[in-house]
Design an enzyme around this catalytic site. Sequence first.
Site, short mmCIF file in Angstrom:
data_model
loop_
_atom_site.label_atom_id
_atom_site.label_comp_id
_atom_site.label_asym_id
_atom_site.label_seq_id
_atom_site.Cartn_x
_atom_site.Cartn_y
_atom_site.Cartn_z
N CYS A 191 3.58 5.12 4.18
CA CYS A 191 3.62 6.55 4.46
C CYS A 191 2.36 7.25 3.93
CB CYS A 191 4.83 7.18 3.80
SG CYS A 191 6.36 6.35 4.17
N ARG A 243 -3.05 3.70 7.53
CA ARG A 243 -2.09 3.14 6.57
C ARG A 243 -0.88 2.54 7.29
NH1 ARG A 243 -2.49 5.74 1.25
NH2 ARG A 243 -0.26 5.54 0.99
N TRP A 273 6.43 5.42 7.44
CA TRP A 273 6.59 3.99 7.74
C TRP A 273 8.02 3.66 7.31
CZ3 TRP A 273 7.34 -0.75 5.20
CH2 TRP A 273 6.95 -1.89 5.92
N ASN A 313 6.61 9.57 -0.27
CA ASN A 313 6.17 8.17 -0.18
C ASN A 313 6.90 7.39 -1.24
OD1 ASN A 313 4.29 8.91 1.65
ND2 ASN A 313 2.50 8.32 0.45
N GLY A 314 7.29 6.17 -0.93
CA GLY A 314 7.94 5.32 -1.94
C GLY A 314 9.38 5.05 -1.57
N GLU A 339 -6.83 -17.69 5.57
CA GLU A 339 -7.24 -16.33 5.90
C GLU A 339 -7.47 -16.18 7.41
OE1 GLU A 339 -7.00 -13.63 4.71
OE2 GLU A 339 -8.45 -12.34 5.70
N LYS A 362 -5.40 -13.50 9.66
CA LYS A 362 -6.15 -12.47 10.41
C LYS A 362 -5.71 -12.48 11.87
CE LYS A 362 -7.41 -10.62 8.30
NZ LYS A 362 -7.40 -10.13 6.99
N GLU A 396 -1.91 -11.24 12.38
CA GLU A 396 -1.58 -9.83 12.13
C GLU A 396 -2.07 -8.89 13.21
OE1 GLU A 396 -4.82 -9.22 8.51
OE2 GLU A 396 -3.11 -7.90 8.55
N HIS A 419 2.36 -35.59 8.23
CA HIS A 419 3.64 -35.63 7.53
C HIS A 419 4.69 -34.74 8.19
CE1 HIS A 419 1.85 -38.15 4.48
NE2 HIS A 419 0.78 -37.36 4.58
N LYS A 436 -1.35 -0.45 5.63
CA LYS A 436 -2.56 -0.85 4.91
C LYS A 436 -2.28 -1.09 3.44
CE LYS A 436 -6.97 -1.57 4.34
NZ LYS A 436 -7.45 -2.90 4.76
#
Length: 606
Positions: free
Chosen positions: A2, A27, A75, A99-100, A479, A483, A486, A502, A601
């Site tokens: 948020c 974000r 969010w 937020n939170g 990485e 990348k 996402e 394996h 973000k």
Amino acid sequence: MCGIVGYVGKRSCTDVLMNALSKLEYRGYDSAGIAVFENGKIRVEKSKGRLADLADKMEKTGRPEGHAGIGHTRWATHGEPSDKNSHPHSGADVTLVHNGIIENYKKLREFLINQGNTFTSETDTEVVAKLISYYYKGDPVEAIIAATKELQGSYALGIVFKDYVDTVFAVRCESPLIVGIGKDESYIASDVPAILNYTKDYYLLEPGEIAVLNPYGAKIYDHHYQCIEKELKTADWDMDAAEKQGYEHFMLKEIHEQPTAIKTTIMPRISDGLPNLEECGITYDKLLRYNKVFVVACGTAMHAGVVGKYVIEKLARVPVTVDIASEFRYRDPLVGEGDLVIIISQSGETADSLAALRLSKDRGADTLAIVNAKGSSIAREADMLIYTHAGPEIAVASTKAYMVQIAVMYLLAFEIALAKKVIDEDEGKRLIKELEAVPDVIQKILEEKPDTQFAASKLINTDSLLYIGRGLDYALSMEGSLKLKEISYIHSESYAAGELKHGTISLISDSMPVIAVVTQPDLALKTVSNIKEVKARGAYVILVCSDNIQVDEEAYDYKLTVPAVDSLLMPMTAVVPLQLIAYYTSVLRGNDVDKPRNLAKSVTVE
Ligand code: AGP
């Protein structure tokens, strides 16, 4: 996650709020809303979806006209993305954005229902609005202090009271919040880029502090209601840094900023050709004390830690454990005195990384933060601190922050190896020279534009793919895979090439492409054998290799080469084509590259 903004001044509040919110879009969010004092009354407008949806809605209802208010991008955590769950939320006297996460919201909600309140949303935030209203007896700051004493969890709040026209209140605990100061106007924001268009001067609100903003400025109180003086900080980012500057996406711009970001990060930490981290609180004496090193982080930052592990162990011969922060904090880790815990974080606000830092400190370990965002919680709470100087990273998919995180891990590895005398000064100087040369090599790669678009075109219709490598190439594969998934929404996994046999090789067929990374000469032959095994089973193989390694043409379908640098440093150059493959795959699939679905973000909740 948020985003919060707030404004008091002479400008059109709706314009300022919408502009500031647009700077926080990176974000990640799924709904938006504002509350503005219009003719002395609070008017709320909110909508599911993007800011453009909110703007469209207000075109129909008329944009609120006023000079003070609050705004929010949400969010979703409690309750689906919808108009009714969007912020702002209201109590009898109070409207606020949050937020939170309020962990004890269910208990508080029951209490408030028993007091006669009815709720219109499923959010934890509405509970806070009604709780502050419950405590409100005419003094907003007293009500905020009383209500926040009851809250468990994390929050940053922007609040307006119906009796206090053209005044904005703010308070925070865990979730970050700044108070921006302009000429005859003030702002609140959850992140600096939101207000850079208007001012660079700001106060960093500490947990428990309450800000009161009116047209004459801002006052800040502690949680005992004492007015306090705070240091006014100045953002060292300018608006250009937070704009696309001609690039189609922030991610592409940030990939191209990597050479400069490395130089800005490493050069101040090099003197007489050797690493010098004394200014960051890191001395040979300290480094000699550590028997064990932990690197704790999330996502891409954790992958930077994996590169760090390989390099520190190889060069300095010190054992390094890399942990995902959300696992570390709950696994009762064997960490304590004599250990060094390195927390890596771009935002410096990642909830799990912050909790891991606090746990490590409680258990007596020394903590070192590698952080990009100045003044963030992790930066402030760690015993030692190395800032990365990447500038603002706006794209959700981290690129330049990863690059400077690994650059710092190299400096640290060299420094530990020198302190422990595992390498001598001549070797230290040689390694630093090699590191200093990397930005120009990356610049060359970017100028020569490897045909990563072609590689991307081979992936766009696939459902799933594998990244494989050994040693540092495996670290890098992690990485590359993150990348891609996402931002392209294609499933992918990274595998240690030698582990394929394996079990995982059973997945290989002509519909499972493989991206193989081969930059480590001493491991190349082994990896090439593994590549041949997947090729023989029908996989389309994209090879990313350094130009000092020869691979038989029949082992791959398409090859991307990067110039060889010292093999230890290869992740810095070889990551560039992997970033570009992910970028172009996302572009070709028509995705929102900079703001991928469901992602935020800065992950400030667990
Ligand atoms: C990577 O592209 C993501 N943005 C994500 O994995 C990120 O690295 C992670 O959430 C950690 O964030 P931090 O560096 O701000 O702590």
